[in-house]
Design an enzyme around this catalytic site. Structure first.
Site, PDB file in Angstrom:
ATOM      1  N   GLU A  55      10.523  39.094  62.774  1.00 42.64           N
ATOM      2  CA  GLU A  55      10.838  39.115  64.196  1.00 42.64           C
ATOM      3  C   GLU A  55       9.588  38.895  65.042  1.00 42.64           C
ATOM      4  O   GLU A  55       9.633  38.178  66.056  1.00 42.64           O
ATOM      5  CB  GLU A  55      11.476  40.461  64.570  1.00 42.64           C
ATOM      6  CG  GLU A  55      12.752  40.767  63.801  1.00 42.64           C
ATOM      7  CD  GLU A  55      12.512  41.578  62.542  1.00 42.64           C
ATOM      8  OE1 GLU A  55      13.326  42.466  62.241  1.00 42.64           O
ATOM      9  OE2 GLU A  55      11.508  41.318  61.847  1.00 42.64           O
ATOM     10  N   TRP A 180       8.282  29.310  19.494  1.00 43.60           N
ATOM     11  CA  TRP A 180       8.788  28.492  20.592  1.00 43.60           C
ATOM     12  C   TRP A 180      10.148  27.916  20.246  1.00 43.60           C
ATOM     13  O   TRP A 180      10.290  27.163  19.285  1.00 43.60           O
ATOM     14  CB  TRP A 180       7.805  27.373  20.934  1.00 43.60           C
ATOM     15  CG  TRP A 180       6.482  27.864  21.435  1.00 43.60           C
ATOM     16  CD1 TRP A 180       5.263  27.714  20.843  1.00 43.60           C
ATOM     17  CD2 TRP A 180       6.250  28.606  22.635  1.00 43.60           C
ATOM     18  NE1 TRP A 180       4.281  28.322  21.587  1.00 43.60           N
ATOM     19  CE2 TRP A 180       4.861  28.876  22.698  1.00 43.60           C
ATOM     20  CE3 TRP A 180       7.074  29.081  23.660  1.00 43.60           C
ATOM     21  CZ2 TRP A 180       4.287  29.579  23.747  1.00 43.60           C
ATOM     22  CZ3 TRP A 180       6.497  29.790  24.707  1.00 43.60           C
ATOM     23  CH2 TRP A 180       5.125  30.027  24.742  1.00 43.60           C
TER      24      TRP A 180
END
Length: 351
Positions: A55, A180
């Site tokens: 704001e 992996w």
């Protein structure tokens, strides 16, 4: 027509708020726009924890401040009404004589929680509430979970093969690097997500087998806090997790101690450890955590129903045997192709 216009500007607030991802925690992501006679004259978002709120940034961006008295302020989350690291945004809005405020959702933090709206009403400001409320809550699901459920938002993450394995059976000679399963694009996405969350958690076996750093190096962003479970403190100190490059919290049965960036927390392993760890996270203001394994730890969160979403990476590989993937049921909310891999995101529909 008014509601459609309100939704248009609230959507812009949400877009702006997302620019703060990975930088504002433990504060919420907030966006704000200021509209004068159908034209946006100011925008802002919360950019960094401790800095000005959305704001304030939006109001400061308005070149002709005289227009504020004839404008409507849109904000994705109820403006703060208390003195924190920055002054109350409600006081600034009232002082600038903005007469119309549209709010996406109420702030669950007890220091705010309706107090901002009450201040506005006492000042004679016209309030519209609940515009795109579900979208605004989804934007800050970590923040809402933290204050409403008194625990962090829990994301489970693993990669599995096409035949349902997360690892093969490895001996000590094969320790030191992860197995992996997914490709480079998937790994890059993992690091992007790491940079957006507060912490990342692994168990003893994963730390020993994979020797992960649990830092962000395939993306630009902050490192999450690293969380390790090591009941008897048996892990060697030459592991990457002990390099002091980021805050590391070790839950164990022996001691509580802080040494540089490494913090030891003693917990009771004769009891369920997950609620104890989540309680400590609450004290540390950790609002979100990625649980990366191993299989037993992931399954414990699933069986305890203490998870919010799961990211499952499907690698284009077959192991035929090894350690099976966790058993999970959830609502599929997203899936996408990552080169030769897939990612599936599940939400916990039973929470």
């Amino acid at each position: 027509m008014i509601m459609i216009t309100h939704e248009k500007y609230m959507q812009r607030c949400i877009e702006l708020a997302r620019l703060g991802v990975g930088f504002v925690s433990p504060n919420p992501m907030v966006g704000c726009v200021i509209v004068h006679k159908g034209k946006i004259i100011g925008e802002g978002y919360h950019q960094k924890c401790g800095d000005a709120h959305a704001e304030v940034n939006a109001i400061n961006s308005v070149k002709n401040q005289n227009l504020l008295t004839e404008s409507t302020l849109f904000v994705s989350l109820e403006p703060c009404a208390h003195q924190g690291k920055t002054p109350p945004c409600t006081d600034l809005i009232i002082r600038k004589k903005i007469q119309n405020v549209v709010i996406g959702t109420i702030d669950p933090f007890s220091e705010v929680a309706g107090k901002g709206i009450e201040k506005f009403k006492n000042a004679g400001i016209d309030i519209s509430l609940g515009i795109f409320e579900s979208e605004c809550r989804e934007l800050n699901k970590r923040f809402f979970t933290y204050y409403e459920k008194k625990r962090p938002y829990v994301i489970l993450k693993w990669a599995q093969t096409l035949d349902g394995f997360i690892d093969f059976n490895r001996d000590e000679n094969q320790h030191g690097e992860p197995t992996w399963i997914s490709g480079e694009l998937a790994r890059r996405l993992v690091h992007k997500i790491r940079s957006e969350e507060d912490a990342i958690l692994v168990g003893t076996n994963t730390a020993e087998k994979d020797n992960p750093s649990l830092t962000v190096y395939n993306w630009t962003g902050r490192n999450p806090s690293r969380i390790l479970i090591d009941k008897s403190l048996r892990l060697p100190q030459n592991l990457k997790l002990f390099d002091n490059t980021s805050h590391t919290y070790i839950f164990n049965s022996i001691k509580s101690l802080t040494k540089k960036n490494t913090h030891y927390f003693k917990i009771d392993f004769t009891q369920d450890i997950i609620p104890q760890i989540l309680q400590e996270f609450k004290q540390l203001e950790i609002q979100s955590v990625i649980v990366e394994g191993g299989k037993q730890l992931l399954q414990s969160f699933i069986d305890s129903n203490l998870w919010d979403e799961a990211h499952v990476y499907m690698g284009n590989q077959l192991f035929q045997n090894g350690i099976t993937a966790p058993n999970i049921k959830g609502k599929l909310v997203f899936e996408d192709r990552l080169d030769s891999d897939w990612i599936k995101v599940l939400y916990n529909h039973g929470k």
